[in-house]
Design a protein around this motif. Structure first.
Motif, PDB file in Angstrom:
ATOM      1  N   PRO A  17       0.805  -1.227   0.000  1.00  0.00           N
ATOM      2  CA  PRO A  17       0.000   0.000   0.000  1.00  0.00           C
ATOM      3  C   PRO A  17       0.841   1.283   0.000  1.00  0.00           C
ATOM      4  CG  PRO A  17      -0.266  -1.179   2.077  1.00  0.00           C
ATOM      5  CD  PRO A  17       0.542  -2.056   1.176  1.00  0.00           C
ATOM      6  N   THR A  18       2.009   1.255   0.619  1.00  0.00           N
ATOM      7  CA  THR A  18       2.874   2.439   0.599  1.00  0.00           C
ATOM      8  C   THR A  18       3.348   2.721  -0.813  1.00  0.00           C
ATOM      9  OG1 THR A  18       3.598   2.043   2.875  1.00  0.00           O
ATOM     10  CG2 THR A  18       4.996   3.469   1.519  1.00  0.00           C
ATOM     11  N   ARG A  19       3.724   1.679  -1.526  1.00  0.00           N
ATOM     12  CA  ARG A  19       4.174   1.877  -2.907  1.00  0.00           C
ATOM     13  C   ARG A  19       3.024   2.364  -3.796  1.00  0.00           C
ATOM     14  NH1 ARG A  19       7.741  -2.616  -1.492  1.00  0.00           N
ATOM     15  NH2 ARG A  19       6.305  -4.173  -2.316  1.00  0.00           N
ATOM     16  N   ARG A  20       1.817   1.842  -3.566  1.00  0.00           N
ATOM     17  CA  ARG A  20       0.673   2.336  -4.341  1.00  0.00           C
ATOM     18  C   ARG A  20       0.410   3.806  -4.043  1.00  0.00           C
ATOM     19  NH1 ARG A  20      -1.397  -2.673  -2.669  1.00  0.00           N
ATOM     20  NH2 ARG A  20      -2.910  -1.676  -1.282  1.00  0.00           N
ATOM     21  N   ALA A  21       0.569   4.200  -2.788  1.00  0.00           N
ATOM     22  CA  ALA A  21       0.380   5.610  -2.419  1.00  0.00           C
ATOM     23  C   ALA A  21       1.455   6.486  -3.070  1.00  0.00           C
ATOM     24  CB  ALA A  21       0.402   5.770  -0.906  1.00  0.00           C
ATOM     25  N   ILE A  22       2.670   5.989  -3.150  1.00  0.00           N
ATOM     26  CA  ILE A  22       3.739   6.730  -3.820  1.00  0.00           C
ATOM     27  C   ILE A  22       3.389   6.923  -5.292  1.00  0.00           C
ATOM     28  CG2 ILE A  22       6.143   6.558  -4.616  1.00  0.00           C
ATOM     29  CD1 ILE A  22       6.788   5.271  -1.862  1.00  0.00           C
ATOM     30  N   LEU A  23       2.899   5.868  -5.931  1.00  0.00           N
ATOM     31  CA  LEU A  23       2.504   5.983  -7.343  1.00  0.00           C
ATOM     32  C   LEU A  23       1.361   6.979  -7.515  1.00  0.00           C
ATOM     33  CD1 LEU A  23       2.678   2.289  -8.593  1.00  0.00           C
ATOM     34  CD2 LEU A  23       4.334   4.130  -8.956  1.00  0.00           C
ATOM     35  N   ALA A  24       0.403   6.956  -6.592  1.00  0.00           N
ATOM     36  CA  ALA A  24      -0.715   7.903  -6.671  1.00  0.00           C
ATOM     37  C   ALA A  24      -0.195   9.336  -6.577  1.00  0.00           C
ATOM     38  CB  ALA A  24      -1.736   7.624  -5.569  1.00  0.00           C
ATOM     39  N   ARG A  25       0.768   9.553  -5.701  1.00  0.00           N
ATOM     40  CA  ARG A  25       1.347  10.901  -5.579  1.00  0.00           C
ATOM     41  C   ARG A  25       2.081  11.282  -6.856  1.00  0.00           C
ATOM     42  NH1 ARG A  25       3.577  14.613  -6.702  1.00  0.00           N
ATOM     43  NH2 ARG A  25       4.627  16.193  -5.452  1.00  0.00           N
ATOM     44  N   HIS A  50      11.389   1.468  -0.957  1.00  0.00           N
ATOM     45  CA  HIS A  50      10.155   1.329  -1.743  1.00  0.00           C
ATOM     46  C   HIS A  50      10.371   1.834  -3.161  1.00  0.00           C
ATOM     47  CE1 HIS A  50       7.330  -0.138   1.238  1.00  0.00           C
ATOM     48  NE2 HIS A  50       7.660   0.824   2.082  1.00  0.00           N
ATOM     49  N   LEU A  51      11.069   2.957  -3.293  1.00  0.00           N
ATOM     50  CA  LEU A  51      11.337   3.507  -4.619  1.00  0.00           C
ATOM     51  C   LEU A  51      12.194   2.562  -5.455  1.00  0.00           C
ATOM     52  CD1 LEU A  51      11.828   7.275  -3.793  1.00  0.00           C
ATOM     53  CD2 LEU A  51      10.053   6.274  -5.247  1.00  0.00           C
ATOM     54  N   LYS A  52      13.140   1.895  -4.824  1.00  0.00           N
ATOM     55  CA  LYS A  52      13.982   0.936  -5.559  1.00  0.00           C
ATOM     56  C   LYS A  52      13.132  -0.208  -6.119  1.00  0.00           C
ATOM     57  CE  LYS A  52      18.565   1.669  -3.696  1.00  0.00           C
ATOM     58  NZ  LYS A  52      18.619   2.688  -2.702  1.00  0.00           N
ATOM     59  N   VAL A  53      12.177  -0.684  -5.333  1.00  0.00           N
ATOM     60  CA  VAL A  53      11.279  -1.742  -5.807  1.00  0.00           C
ATOM     61  C   VAL A  53      10.474  -1.231  -7.000  1.00  0.00           C
ATOM     62  CG1 VAL A  53       9.275  -3.171  -5.206  1.00  0.00           C
ATOM     63  CG2 VAL A  53      11.144  -2.888  -3.557  1.00  0.00           C
ATOM     64  N   LEU A  54       9.967  -0.014  -6.890  1.00  0.00           N
ATOM     65  CA  LEU A  54       9.186   0.572  -7.983  1.00  0.00           C
ATOM     66  C   LEU A  54      10.054   0.804  -9.220  1.00  0.00           C
ATOM     67  CD1 LEU A  54       7.074   3.096  -5.876  1.00  0.00           C
ATOM     68  CD2 LEU A  54       6.225   1.036  -7.041  1.00  0.00           C
ATOM     69  N   GLN A  55      11.304   1.179  -9.017  1.00  0.00           N
ATOM     70  CA  GLN A  55      12.216   1.379 -10.139  1.00  0.00           C
ATOM     71  C   GLN A  55      12.542   0.048 -10.822  1.00  0.00           C
ATOM     72  OE1 GLN A  55      15.348   3.478  -8.085  1.00  0.00           O
ATOM     73  NE2 GLN A  55      14.617   5.476  -8.782  1.00  0.00           N
ATOM     74  N   VAL A  60       8.755   3.634 -11.841  1.00  0.00           N
ATOM     75  CA  VAL A  60       9.257   4.952 -11.453  1.00  0.00           C
ATOM     76  C   VAL A  60      10.653   5.115 -12.018  1.00  0.00           C
ATOM     77  CG1 VAL A  60      10.036   6.330  -9.455  1.00  0.00           C
ATOM     78  CG2 VAL A  60       7.895   5.068  -9.327  1.00  0.00           C
ATOM     79  N   GLU A  61      10.960   6.333 -12.433  1.00  0.00           N
ATOM     80  CA  GLU A  61      12.327   6.661 -12.815  1.00  0.00           C
ATOM     81  C   GLU A  61      12.735   7.909 -12.066  1.00  0.00           C
ATOM     82  OE1 GLU A  61      12.390   7.149 -17.030  1.00  0.00           O
ATOM     83  OE2 GLU A  61      11.250   9.013 -16.978  1.00  0.00           O
ATOM     84  N   GLN A  62      14.024   8.037 -11.859  1.00  0.00           N
ATOM     85  CA  GLN A  62      14.526   9.187 -11.119  1.00  0.00           C
ATOM     86  C   GLN A  62      15.478   9.955 -12.016  1.00  0.00           C
ATOM     87  OE1 GLN A  62      16.209   8.068  -7.368  1.00  0.00           O
ATOM     88  NE2 GLN A  62      15.561   9.956  -6.411  1.00  0.00           N
ATOM     89  N   GLY A  63      15.178  11.226 -12.189  1.00  0.00           N
ATOM     90  CA  GLY A  63      16.001  12.084 -13.027  1.00  0.00           C
ATOM     91  C   GLY A  63      17.126  12.718 -12.231  1.00  0.00           C
ATOM     92  N   ARG A  64      17.848  13.595 -12.902  1.00  0.00           N
ATOM     93  CA  ARG A  64      18.931  14.287 -12.225  1.00  0.00           C
ATOM     94  C   ARG A  64      19.003  15.696 -12.805  1.00  0.00           C
ATOM     95  NH1 ARG A  64      24.047  11.845  -9.705  1.00  0.00           N
ATOM     96  NH2 ARG A  64      22.775  10.003  -9.719  1.00  0.00           N
ATOM     97  N   GLN A  65      18.667  16.658 -11.981  1.00  0.00           N
ATOM     98  CA  GLN A  65      18.747  18.062 -12.373  1.00  0.00           C
ATOM     99  C   GLN A  65      19.539  18.784 -11.289  1.00  0.00           C
ATOM    100  OE1 GLN A  65      14.694  19.361 -12.715  1.00  0.00           O
ATOM    101  NE2 GLN A  65      14.268  18.062 -14.474  1.00  0.00           N
ATOM    102  N   ALA A  66      20.836  18.939 -11.526  1.00  0.00           N
ATOM    103  CA  ALA A  66      21.748  19.515 -10.530  1.00  0.00           C
ATOM    104  C   ALA A  66      21.660  18.674  -9.252  1.00  0.00           C
ATOM    105  CB  ALA A  66      21.425  20.975 -10.285  1.00  0.00           C
ATOM    106  N   GLN A  67      21.309  19.291  -8.131  1.00  0.00           N
ATOM    107  CA  GLN A  67      21.205  18.551  -6.860  1.00  0.00           C
ATOM    108  C   GLN A  67      19.825  17.910  -6.696  1.00  0.00           C
ATOM    109  OE1 GLN A  67      23.954  18.032  -5.905  1.00  0.00           O
ATOM    110  NE2 GLN A  67      24.849  19.566  -4.557  1.00  0.00           N
TER     111      GLN A  67
END
Length: 116
Positions: A17-25, A50-55, A60-67
């Motif tokens: 449920p935490t991962r589903r809530a993260i996706l909803a956000r 949780h983010l690693k599991v989603l990745q 989920v993907e994580q970008g990089r914009q400076a910091q």
């Protein structure tokens, strides 16, 4: 769970449920790990796990914009889940139709008994 079965990996990621809530956000727009962690009573490292599991599931993907490292939702795995579920829509609809017919029969029988 087979590592080469993307649908199983996606369902495993969605099981929490935490991962589903993260996706909803994330469906509302990009967010940092800190922003994603705000509504939960868990540590940042727990949210990162949780983010690693989603990745790993490709959700989920994580970008990089400076910091700033914004997280964003990737729709492809969810589209695959929707396509898989579509195979069962007709069956589910038929099941509901049969249930509706049965409930109508029960109601008619009840009305007949009350009319006697």
């Amino acid at each position: 769970m087979a590592q080469d079965d993307p649908l199983s990996v996606t369902f495993a990621a969605l099981a929490d449920p935490t991962r589903r809530a993260i996706l909803a956000r994330l469906a509302e727009g990009e967010a940092t790990v800190g922003e994603l962690a705000e509504p939960f009573d868990v540590s940042l490292p727990a949210i990162s796990k949780h983010l690693k599991v989603l990745q790993r599931a490709g959700l989920v993907e994580q970008g990089r914009q400076a910091q700033w490292r914004p997280c964003r939702l990737r729709p492809q795995p969810l589209q695959e889940v929707a396509a898989w579920m579509a195979q069962y829509r007709e069956f589910i609809g038929q099941s509901y139709d049969r249930l509706d017919d049965y409930l109508q029969e029960l109601q008619q029988d009840r009305e007949k008994e009350e009319g006697k």
